[in-house]
Design an enzyme around this catalytic site. Structure first.
Site, PDB file in Angstrom:
ATOM      1  N   TRP A 171      68.175  12.938  -8.411  1.00  0.00           N
ATOM      2  CA  TRP A 171      67.772  12.382  -7.121  1.00  0.00           C
ATOM      3  C   TRP A 171      67.667  13.455  -6.041  1.00  0.00           C
ATOM      4  O   TRP A 171      67.444  13.143  -4.878  1.00  0.00           O
ATOM      5  CB  TRP A 171      68.744  11.288  -6.672  1.00  0.00           C
ATOM      6  CG  TRP A 171      70.184  11.681  -6.817  1.00  0.00           C
ATOM      7  CD1 TRP A 171      70.943  12.332  -5.899  1.00  0.00           C
ATOM      8  CD2 TRP A 171      71.028  11.438  -7.952  1.00  0.00           C
ATOM      9  NE1 TRP A 171      72.206  12.522  -6.375  1.00  0.00           N
ATOM     10  CE2 TRP A 171      72.295  11.974  -7.631  1.00  0.00           C
ATOM     11  CE3 TRP A 171      70.841  10.816  -9.203  1.00  0.00           C
ATOM     12  CZ2 TRP A 171      73.366  11.921  -8.531  1.00  0.00           C
ATOM     13  CZ3 TRP A 171      71.900  10.767 -10.072  1.00  0.00           C
ATOM     14  CH2 TRP A 171      73.145  11.306  -9.736  1.00  0.00           C
ATOM     15  N   ARG A 172      67.820  14.715  -6.440  1.00  0.00           N
ATOM     16  CA  ARG A 172      67.663  15.780  -5.453  1.00  0.00           C
ATOM     17  C   ARG A 172      66.331  16.510  -5.614  1.00  0.00           C
ATOM     18  O   ARG A 172      66.123  17.578  -5.030  1.00  0.00           O
ATOM     19  CB  ARG A 172      68.812  16.797  -5.575  1.00  0.00           C
ATOM     20  CG  ARG A 172      70.132  16.267  -5.026  1.00  0.00           C
ATOM     21  CD  ARG A 172      71.230  17.321  -5.105  1.00  0.00           C
ATOM     22  NE  ARG A 172      72.466  16.850  -4.464  1.00  0.00           N
ATOM     23  CZ  ARG A 172      73.609  17.516  -4.468  1.00  0.00           C
ATOM     24  NH1 ARG A 172      73.700  18.680  -5.076  1.00  0.00           N
ATOM     25  NH2 ARG A 172      74.666  17.026  -3.857  1.00  0.00           N
ATOM     26  N   GLU A 186      72.251   6.583  -3.944  1.00  0.00           N
ATOM     27  CA  GLU A 186      73.447   6.361  -3.137  1.00  0.00           C
ATOM     28  C   GLU A 186      74.113   5.027  -3.463  1.00  0.00           C
ATOM     29  O   GLU A 186      75.337   4.931  -3.499  1.00  0.00           O
ATOM     30  CB  GLU A 186      73.118   6.428  -1.635  1.00  0.00           C
ATOM     31  CG  GLU A 186      72.756   7.832  -1.146  1.00  0.00           C
ATOM     32  CD  GLU A 186      73.884   8.832  -1.330  1.00  0.00           C
ATOM     33  OE1 GLU A 186      75.040   8.409  -1.524  1.00  0.00           O
ATOM     34  OE2 GLU A 186      73.619  10.039  -1.286  1.00  0.00           O
ATOM     35  N   TYR A 199      80.171  -3.608 -10.259  1.00  0.00           N
ATOM     36  CA  TYR A 199      79.857  -4.028  -8.892  1.00  0.00           C
ATOM     37  C   TYR A 199      78.437  -4.559  -8.810  1.00  0.00           C
ATOM     38  O   TYR A 199      77.571  -4.016  -8.114  1.00  0.00           O
ATOM     39  CB  TYR A 199      80.063  -2.874  -7.910  1.00  0.00           C
ATOM     40  CG  TYR A 199      81.505  -2.545  -7.637  1.00  0.00           C
ATOM     41  CD1 TYR A 199      82.461  -3.539  -7.497  1.00  0.00           C
ATOM     42  CD2 TYR A 199      81.927  -1.224  -7.501  1.00  0.00           C
ATOM     43  CE1 TYR A 199      83.789  -3.246  -7.237  1.00  0.00           C
ATOM     44  CE2 TYR A 199      83.253  -0.920  -7.241  1.00  0.00           C
ATOM     45  CZ  TYR A 199      84.176  -1.930  -7.111  1.00  0.00           C
ATOM     46  OH  TYR A 199      85.481  -1.622  -6.848  1.00  0.00           O
ATOM     47  N   TYR A 213      78.316   4.259   5.447  1.00  0.00           N
ATOM     48  CA  TYR A 213      78.157   5.482   4.654  1.00  0.00           C
ATOM     49  C   TYR A 213      76.723   5.682   4.177  1.00  0.00           C
ATOM     50  O   TYR A 213      76.107   6.741   4.384  1.00  0.00           O
ATOM     51  CB  TYR A 213      79.089   5.505   3.429  1.00  0.00           C
ATOM     52  CG  TYR A 213      78.579   6.535   2.447  1.00  0.00           C
ATOM     53  CD1 TYR A 213      78.708   7.887   2.734  1.00  0.00           C
ATOM     54  CD2 TYR A 213      77.850   6.164   1.318  1.00  0.00           C
ATOM     55  CE1 TYR A 213      78.153   8.844   1.902  1.00  0.00           C
ATOM     56  CE2 TYR A 213      77.296   7.104   0.483  1.00  0.00           C
ATOM     57  CZ  TYR A 213      77.452   8.447   0.779  1.00  0.00           C
ATOM     58  OH  TYR A 213      76.883   9.381  -0.010  1.00  0.00           O
ATOM     59  N   ASP A 244      82.102   9.282   3.295  1.00  0.00           N
ATOM     60  CA  ASP A 244      82.498   8.677   2.024  1.00  0.00           C
ATOM     61  C   ASP A 244      83.867   9.222   1.626  1.00  0.00           C
ATOM     62  O   ASP A 244      84.531   9.902   2.411  1.00  0.00           O
ATOM     63  CB  ASP A 244      81.455   8.982   0.943  1.00  0.00           C
ATOM     64  CG  ASP A 244      81.442  10.460   0.613  1.00  0.00           C
ATOM     65  OD1 ASP A 244      81.858  11.273   1.472  1.00  0.00           O
ATOM     66  OD2 ASP A 244      81.041  10.816  -0.507  1.00  0.00           O
TER      67      ASP A 244
END
Length: 374
Positions: A29-30, A42, A87, A125, A143
């Site tokens: 993701w960079r 994120e 989650y 965040y 974070d």
DNA sequence: AAGTCGTGGCT
DNA sequence: TAGCCAAGACT
């Protein structure tokens, strides 16, 4: 806590960013600063380690290359992509926010910290991270890494488990962040927090910012950040019903809210729900569990079954706040029952891969396989 | 403010 | 083993 002078702040920025330029991790993701890429990564990285996220991120981007694909995806397909990551409300909120952007905002991203926080699932965040990395806004991304790194550097004594403390850190970091390179600054703090300044085994001796580390200087590294311990998981006993028919296994879809929402499992019955008010759990033998599960099951479903206990120890699965201890009972049906009154489906084993299932179900399945092959 | 919400790694 | 710990948000 320490207070840094303007000179110290300038030196810290220079040291940190030089180290980052030479040592930053090459993460999927960079590769660019596309807000969609930054955002998805994120969300996945919330409470989840980088090495766990990488394969999920790659698969997710191949399945949903653009925010439009995500907004239009079937919820069950999305949940399947999230299966095992945990989650699960993150996945539901991710799609909601995608739809908010695509449908309500004509595909236009909010470009500020405050604007981003209005999207579902994006809190303080994540808004800071996207605003700084994708849009260059000089705002802190507070974070766990930021709590740990700045808690140690400045010996901040506020308890980070208290919501009010987040504001103190945000204000502190907002004064230190490099306004020219806020995204790189925030990501450098994250890389620092996952290398030289880890929670358990920090290596401050080789840290590029050890000169700025007041906790190291005074020998109190492991005393920061300050936090209160979380309560232990509460044990809860369950019975899993393994109902095998010629068409497959009886499976239930969990409610759309709460723990493991919308995921599929064997029917699970809480043992305490099988007991009368004045009975103690320890009074019952396993045979009673079986007969009562049978009664409860037939009352709810009118599916005639004769259950047998699968011996051996319980399958245990620990969540953040709960410890499930599950015993298996099974029934082999020679015909396919009418399940029209039952909130579930009979699922062929060959179709399991089309149903999102939590890890605890995968544990139950493995136990059943091991037991049924004896 | 305090609970809820997953999973895997590590000691 | 049991207990933390990891790029939090929502209620």
């Amino acid at each position: 806590m320490e207070q840094w002078s303007e000179e110290t702040i300038a030196a810290f920025r220079k040291t940190l960013l030089k180290w980052y330029d030479e040592n930053k991790r090459d993460l999927p993701w960079r590769r660019d600063h596309d807000p969609y890429h930054v955002w998805v990564s994120e969300i996945m990285l919330q409470q989840t380690q980088v090495n766990t996220v990488i394969p999920y991120y790659e698969r997710f981007m191949s399945m949903f290359p653009t925010i439009n694909d995500l907004a239009a995806a079937k919820p069950e397909q999305l949940l399947k992509a999230w299966e095992g990551l945990g989650y699960y409300s993150r996945a539901r909120n991710l799609q909601r926010a995608a739809q908010e952007i695509v449908n309500d905002r004509r595909g236009e991203w909010p470009t500020t910290d405050a604007g981003l926080q209005e999207l579902t699932g994006i809190g303080p965040y994540t808004a800071g991270a996207i605003a700084s990395i994708a849009f260059g806004e000089p705002v802190a991304a507070v974070d766990g890494n930021a709590f740990r790194v700045f808690g140690r550097l400045l010996m901040i004594d506020a308890d980070i488990t208290k919501p009010a403390t987040r504001q103190l850190f945000a204000e502190t970091i907002d004064r230190i962040i490099d306004p020219q390179r806020p995204g790189d600054f925030n990501q450098a703090i994250m890389d620092l927090g996952s290398s030289y300044m880890t929670a358990k085994n920090p290596d401050v001796e080789h840290s590029p910012v050890k000169m700025f580390d007041r906790s190291y200087e005074t020998g109190h590294v492991l005393d920061y950040p300050v936090k209160t311990a979380k309560p232990r998981p509460v044990p809860v006993d369950y019975v899993a019903l393994v109902i095998h028919t010629p068409a497959g296994y009886l499976m239930t879809k969990r409610p759309s809210t709460g723990l493991l929402a919308n995921l599929w499992t064997f029917p699970l019955v809480k043992v305490s729900d099988l007991l009368k008010d004045d009975e103690q759990k320890t009074d019952l033998m396993d045979v009673d569990i079986v007969s009562r599960a049978e009664q409860a099951f037939e009352t709810e479903t009118e599916i005639p079954v004769s259950l047998a206990l699968i011996g051996g120890r319980a399958v245990t699965h620990t969540f953040t706040h709960l410890k499930w201890q599950i015993r298996l009972v099974s029934a082999e049906l020679s015909t396919v029952p009418d399940i029209s009154l039952f909130a579930g489906e009979i699922v062929a084993e060959s179709a399991f891969d089309q149903y999102p299932m939590p890890v605890v179900q995968q544990k139950l399945w493995r136990r059943w396989q091991a037991a049924s092959k004896k």
